[in-house]
Design an enzyme around this catalytic site. Structure first.
Site, short mmCIF file in Angstrom:
data_model
loop_
_atom_site.label_atom_id
_atom_site.label_comp_id
_atom_site.label_asym_id
_atom_site.label_seq_id
_atom_site.Cartn_x
_atom_site.Cartn_y
_atom_site.Cartn_z
N ARG A 1 1.15 -0.98 -0.06
CA ARG A 1 -0.10 0.30 -0.17
C ARG A 1 0.92 1.42 0.25
O ARG A 1 0.64 1.88 -1.08
CB ARG A 1 -1.01 0.30 1.76
CG ARG A 1 -2.24 1.15 1.35
CD ARG A 1 -2.67 0.37 2.18
NE ARG A 1 -2.43 0.59 3.53
CZ ARG A 1 -2.28 1.44 4.62
NH1 ARG A 1 -2.25 2.27 4.51
NH2 ARG A 1 -1.68 0.73 5.34
N SER B 1 2.57 -21.42 8.67
CA SER B 1 2.91 -21.33 10.15
C SER B 1 4.79 -21.38 10.14
O SER B 1 4.88 -21.21 8.83
CB SER B 1 2.50 -22.17 11.55
OG SER B 1 2.98 -22.10 11.70
N GLU C 1 -0.39 -24.34 19.66
CA GLU C 1 0.46 -23.81 20.79
C GLU C 1 0.19 -22.98 20.99
O GLU C 1 1.13 -23.28 22.38
CB GLU C 1 0.78 -22.51 19.21
CG GLU C 1 1.75 -21.83 19.72
CD GLU C 1 1.60 -20.49 18.79
OE1 GLU C 1 1.58 -20.89 17.30
OE2 GLU C 1 2.11 -19.54 18.45
N HIS D 1 -4.14 -24.76 14.82
CA HIS D 1 -2.44 -25.01 14.83
C HIS D 1 -1.71 -24.36 16.18
O HIS D 1 -1.40 -24.60 17.19
CB HIS D 1 -2.06 -24.81 13.33
CG HIS D 1 -0.13 -24.76 13.92
ND1 HIS D 1 -0.06 -23.13 14.26
CD2 HIS D 1 0.51 -24.58 13.95
CE1 HIS D 1 1.63 -23.07 14.52
NE2 HIS D 1 1.59 -24.57 14.13
N ASN D 2 -2.67 -23.32 16.30
CA ASN D 2 -2.77 -21.76 17.28
C ASN D 2 -2.68 -22.43 18.68
O ASN D 2 -2.11 -21.54 19.37
CB ASN D 2 -2.86 -20.39 16.93
CG ASN D 2 -1.91 -19.54 15.33
OD1 ASN D 2 -1.34 -20.31 14.92
ND2 ASN D 2 -1.34 -18.54 15.23
N LYS E 1 -5.40 -24.65 10.43
CA LYS E 1 -4.60 -23.20 10.81
C LYS E 1 -4.63 -22.17 12.55
O LYS E 1 -4.04 -22.50 13.82
CB LYS E 1 -4.23 -21.87 9.97
CG LYS E 1 -3.19 -20.86 10.57
CD LYS E 1 -1.53 -21.37 10.67
CE LYS E 1 -0.49 -20.35 11.31
NZ LYS E 1 -0.80 -19.54 12.27
C1 6PG Z 1 2.62 -19.36 13.82
C2 6PG Z 1 1.92 -18.34 14.18
C3 6PG Z 1 1.81 -17.41 14.02
C4 6PG Z 1 2.06 -15.99 15.49
C5 6PG Z 1 0.84 -15.72 16.21
C6 6PG Z 1 1.15 -15.97 17.40
O1 6PG Z 1 2.81 -20.19 13.16
O2 6PG Z 1 3.66 -18.25 12.58
O3 6PG Z 1 1.48 -18.69 15.50
O4 6PG Z 1 0.73 -17.10 13.14
O5 6PG Z 1 3.00 -16.06 16.40
O6 6PG Z 1 -0.76 -15.60 15.74
O7 6PG Z 1 0.06 -15.38 18.91
P1 6PG Z 1 0.19 -14.92 19.67
O8 6PG Z 1 0.09 -13.14 19.42
O9 6PG Z 1 -1.64 -14.62 19.60
O10 6PG Z 1 0.57 -15.41 20.90
#
Ligand code: 6PG
Length: 478
Positions: free
Chosen positions: A33, A128, A189, A185-186, A182
């Site tokens: 942008r 990711s 995480e 996945h998070n 995804k």
């Molecule tokens: C990934 C991570 C990425 C991000 C997270 C952080 O897979 O590369 O998950 O997507 O670092 O979204 O999430 P928070 O800020 O909610 O902890």
């Protein structure tokens, strides 16, 4: 044909992805942008491959050959909608638009349908691996149609991480499937990090170990079954010393965990699907609790802990091993719950998600990459209809071996007044799953008494109601 792609949105993730594509021999048309970012990318990395800088969105789209392939790397939500809207007006039938941000999967379903009306393939793709992954090889989780994957899949596979010769990229399923997995996945995480944090806290508080010593413990764990990216970087963070104060880095960071929303979305979706992702939920709530400074401050002043200080731990090595076992077992539970949510989400949305293939692409590139994902891949390959990872012989035995340490740690944490919601809830889930009878029968009785909500019996088919306020006869429901 020389491969060509457009990337719009050149903040770190987008810029690194563009560089990754260029380094793989792709002609990359780039756009942002604000033009300055585009120029900065070319000035710093223009020699890494073939980049074509463009100014306006019109110029960007015109610089691409049909069928055009475009990756959007902007903030999820309104920014993505604005960019998709703008591109939609310029793209033609047969073009492919990939959203590589952390979009909410329901938005992806909506966008896929809107673009399909124009004949444009929309691919909501989880990516990711953070900034480094985007540059050196992320794990890529594209959704969308099979036709869209035919057009974009090979290119994405060419820039993904590779494990045992297999790229960490696969077609996950229709419309929102890529962003759904995804999101989960998070969520995993979040759970994984919460468990790691609890392990650290127990070693620090109960054994009085220093962050550096605990970093060494984590480095050791990374040599075994727990081998994973998050364990590896935990060792790194714990060994880090603050440049200003000379104190352990972890001691100068404010203890309030932030979040951008994907963990919360995972739990919201799990509630709708009725999947008990307690490990992920505890992790989201633990972050929320940490952030409530206004409640923690007065509570710290007045809420008493255990009446007597716990005895020092006699067998220190044994306790460290017990914490390792608690971490491993709880981690298996968190992954099992995440995969359950993916199963339920796929069923609800009609996506054909191959769980073994998903475990395969999570083995490299992504934040939750871990050695034991290979075991998960094997488990779902052995038994594609596996009811839960916990009953697969490998995980059943691995968790059983950790059971004593796991129970000890949960008891110790409670006795010492150290919060360990991840470990405790994972153990409660495990015990809930394996229970012969659950007290849910009593809940059913209560529901029937106060609301005539009915119950089913263990010995007869059908639904029943007891006439609680009359003669307590049982009658068929309805
Ligand atoms: C990934 C991570 C990425 C991000 C997270 C952080 O897979 O590369 O998950 O997507 O670092 O979204 O999430 P928070 O800020 O909610 O902890």
């Amino acid at each position: 044909m020389s491969e060509e792609i457009g990337v719009t949105g050149l903040a770190t993730m987008g810029a690194n992805l563009a560089r990754n594509l260029a380094r793989h021999g792709c002609r990359v048309v780039v756009h942002n942008r604000t033009r300055a970012r585009t120029d900065a990318l070319l000035a710093a990395h223009g020699d890494e491959g073939e980049f074509v800088a463009t100014g306006s969105v019109q110029e960007f789209v015109a610089a691409l050959q049909r069928p055009r392939r475009v990756i959007v790397m902007v903030q999820a939500g309104a920014s993505t909608d604005a960019v998709v809207q703008e591109l939609m007006a310029l793209l033609d039938e047969g073009d492919v638009l990939v959203d590589g941000g952390n979009a909410r999967y329901t938005d992806t379903i909506r966008r896929t349908a809107a673009l399909a009306e124009k004949g444009v393939h929309f691919v909501g793709s989880g990516i990711s691996g953070g900034e480094e992954g985007a540059l050196l090889g992320p794990s890529i989780m594209p959704g969308g149609s099979a036709e869209a994957y035919r057009l974009i899949g090979p290119l994405l596979e060419s820039i993904a991480a590779v494990v045992d010769g297999t790229p960490c990229c696969t077609h996950v399923g229709g419309d929102g499937a890529g962003h759904f997995v995804k999101m989960v996945h998070n969520g995993i995480e979040y759970a994984d990090m919460q468990l790691i944090a609890e392990a650290y806290d127990l070693l620090r508080t109960r054994l009085g170990m220093s962050p550096t010593e605990i970093g060494e413990v984590f480095a050791g764990w990374n040599e075994g079954d727990l081998d994973s990216y998050l364990i590896e970087i935990t060792a790194e963070v714990l060994r880090h010393v603050d440049g200003d104060t000379g104190r352990p880095f972890v001691d100068v960071v404010l203890d309030q965990a932030e979040q951008k929303g994907t963990g919360r979305w995972t739990v919201q979706s799990a509630l709708d699907l009725g999947v008990p992702v307690s490990g992920i939920a505890e992790a989201v709530f633990a972050r929320a609790l940490s952030g409530h400074a206004e409640q923690r401050a007065p509570a710290r002043e007045v809420l008493p802990g255990p009446s007597s200080a716990p005895e020092p731990v006699a067998d220190r090595d044994g306790f460290v091993e017990a914490v390792r076992q608690a971490l491993y077992a709880s981690k298996v539970v968190a992954y099992a719950q995440g995969f359950d949510q993916i199963t339920a989400g796929a069923q609800a949305h009609g996506w054909d998600v191959d769980r073994a293939a998903l475990a395969t692409i999570w083995r490299g590139g992504c934040i939750i990459r871990a050695r034991f994902l290979d075991r998960i891949r094997q488990a779902y390959t052995d038994e594609p209809d596996l009811a839960t990872l916990l009953v697969h012989p490998y995980f059943r035995d691995a968790v059983a071996e950790c059971q004593e340490g796991w129970r000890t740690v949960v008891v110790e944490a409670a006795r010492a007044g150290i919060p360990a919601p991840g470990f405790a809830s994972a153990l409660a889930y495990y015990d809930g799953l394996r229970a012969e009878r659950l007290p849910a029968a009593l809940i059913q009785g209560l529901r029937d008494l106060f609301g005539a909500h009915t119950y089913r019996r263990v010995d007869r088919e059908g639904a029943f109601h007891t006439l609680w306020s009359e003669d307590r006869r049982e009658v068929p429901a309805g």
